[in-house]
Design an enzyme around this catalytic site. Sequence first.
Site, PDB file in Angstrom:
ATOM      1  N   LYS A 165     -46.431  92.625  67.174  1.00  0.00           N
ATOM      2  CA  LYS A 165     -47.051  91.289  67.919  1.00  0.00           C
ATOM      3  C   LYS A 165     -46.214  90.717  68.831  1.00  0.00           C
ATOM      4  O   LYS A 165     -44.853  90.933  68.853  1.00  0.00           O
ATOM      5  CB  LYS A 165     -47.466  90.198  66.809  1.00  0.00           C
ATOM      6  CG  LYS A 165     -48.249  90.798  65.492  1.00  0.00           C
ATOM      7  CD  LYS A 165     -49.795  90.859  66.101  1.00  0.00           C
ATOM      8  CE  LYS A 165     -50.406  91.073  64.701  1.00  0.00           C
ATOM      9  NZ  LYS A 165     -51.906  91.595  65.030  1.00  0.00           N
ATOM     10  N   HIS A 284     -58.144 102.599  62.407  1.00  0.00           N
ATOM     11  CA  HIS A 284     -58.395 101.141  62.154  1.00  0.00           C
ATOM     12  C   HIS A 284     -60.086 100.921  62.272  1.00  0.00           C
ATOM     13  O   HIS A 284     -60.654 101.882  63.074  1.00  0.00           O
ATOM     14  CB  HIS A 284     -57.828 100.512  63.549  1.00  0.00           C
ATOM     15  CG  HIS A 284     -57.933  99.254  63.334  1.00  0.00           C
ATOM     16  ND1 HIS A 284     -58.834  98.267  63.387  1.00  0.00           N
ATOM     17  CD2 HIS A 284     -56.718  98.029  62.946  1.00  0.00           C
ATOM     18  CE1 HIS A 284     -58.538  97.009  63.511  1.00  0.00           C
ATOM     19  NE2 HIS A 284     -57.392  96.925  62.789  1.00  0.00           N
TER      20      HIS A 284
END
Length: 465
Positions: A165, A284
């Site tokens: 992130k 994902h």
Amino acid sequence: VGFKAGVKEYKLTYYTPTYETKDTDILAAFRVTPQPGVPPEEAGAAVAAESSTGTWITVWTDGLTSLDRYKGRCYHIEPVAGEESQFIAYVAYPLDLFEEGSVTNMFTSIVGNVFGFKALRALRLEDLRIPVAYVKTFQGPPHGIQVERDKLNKYGRPLLGCTIKPKLGLSAKNYGRAVYECLRGGLDFTKDDENVNSQPFMRWRDRFLFCAEALYKAQAETGEIKGHYLNATAGTCEEMMKRAIFARELGVPIVMHDYLTGGFTANTSLAHYCRDNGLLLHIHRAMHAVIDRQKNHGIHFRVLAKALRMSGGDHIHSGTVVGKLEGEREITLGFVDLLRDDFVEKDRSRGIYFTQDWVSLPGVLPVASGGIHVWHMPALTEIFGDDSVLQFGGGTLGHPWGNAPGAVANRVALEACVQARNEGRDLAREGNEIIREASKWSPELAAACEVWKEIKFEFEAMDTL
């Protein structure tokens, strides 16, 4: 018998309560909410018809084939406890209706058309039983759980990951630096976020190079095998394959794909490439909640999970039970078993409508990710067991001292939980104490415990039985 034109009720042809299901049939459990005035038998038969051979009227060409051989059949209907207007319709499809080795074709047939059907207010596919004969036409996961452990040389504990992130906006070099710090601190994997593809601020090739450099450096310093999930998802299949090929040339262990937005056809192609070339494949599930979150309409995630195991992937995100994202414990464990185990018994208390035999199809590691931190470690270790990947994004990078100490804190917490479990301690009851004890000799963990001591995401799960 002459051909008789006209519209007839579906249930005359497609509702067959005396039908004995075959071992080769694909079985589906649909949660049906019919429009007022439509009887359950007619609605269930309509689902069977519209997702197999039927159309709204008798057609002349029906006489040129054998409907009895090819039609879907609604063979059982049961009420849903506590829901007046809903019921579960069980439908059996003959195997001949499906192309071998194509998840795409299976879904186009079973859920492609029928969900817009006017006689139904809502429709949800709750579960599928994939017959062994059909399972054997799929390659499945590129490698599976055991081969992955052997490649990584990591045994007897869950694997640790971290999503880098901020997910968007970093340059490739700074991104690679964050990867290095996390891996150096003790994580097994770092991860591209699902929407990191190839944007103006960071093109894919630059990212691949800097991440490869980071993981080789961390590997050399720690003596452990490291990986970074390089997201190969792209706008075309050709571009996706180009990225996967470049990853292989760099010698990295694992790539990644968004299987729902990328599509099953692309995913299966990539999975085949990964098996042929020794790459692990992390999956994902971006977009899944669009499909699976409504209780009465859509497709339950356990079906999407089964489809992924057939199409191919070595890891898949599967909720946390304890973090910020959806997932009720028993239901989550139900599809976690469907991902990992060879044989799963029917168990309605966990949402499993059919016994599923995967024969020798490799298993998939479930990935717990989303709003989890060190205080969750005992619960995660207990719920998911050894064959899982625990992924802490903010729970690593949010550490007050930085990324590497965040990684150290997670690794220490994990090792403490695994050791405590192996000594026979009860993680559910003594979890907080185990973490506190470990934090006495790990300043990094102590700092993490302080930051996250009170954060919880408390909402009721939508996905209840």
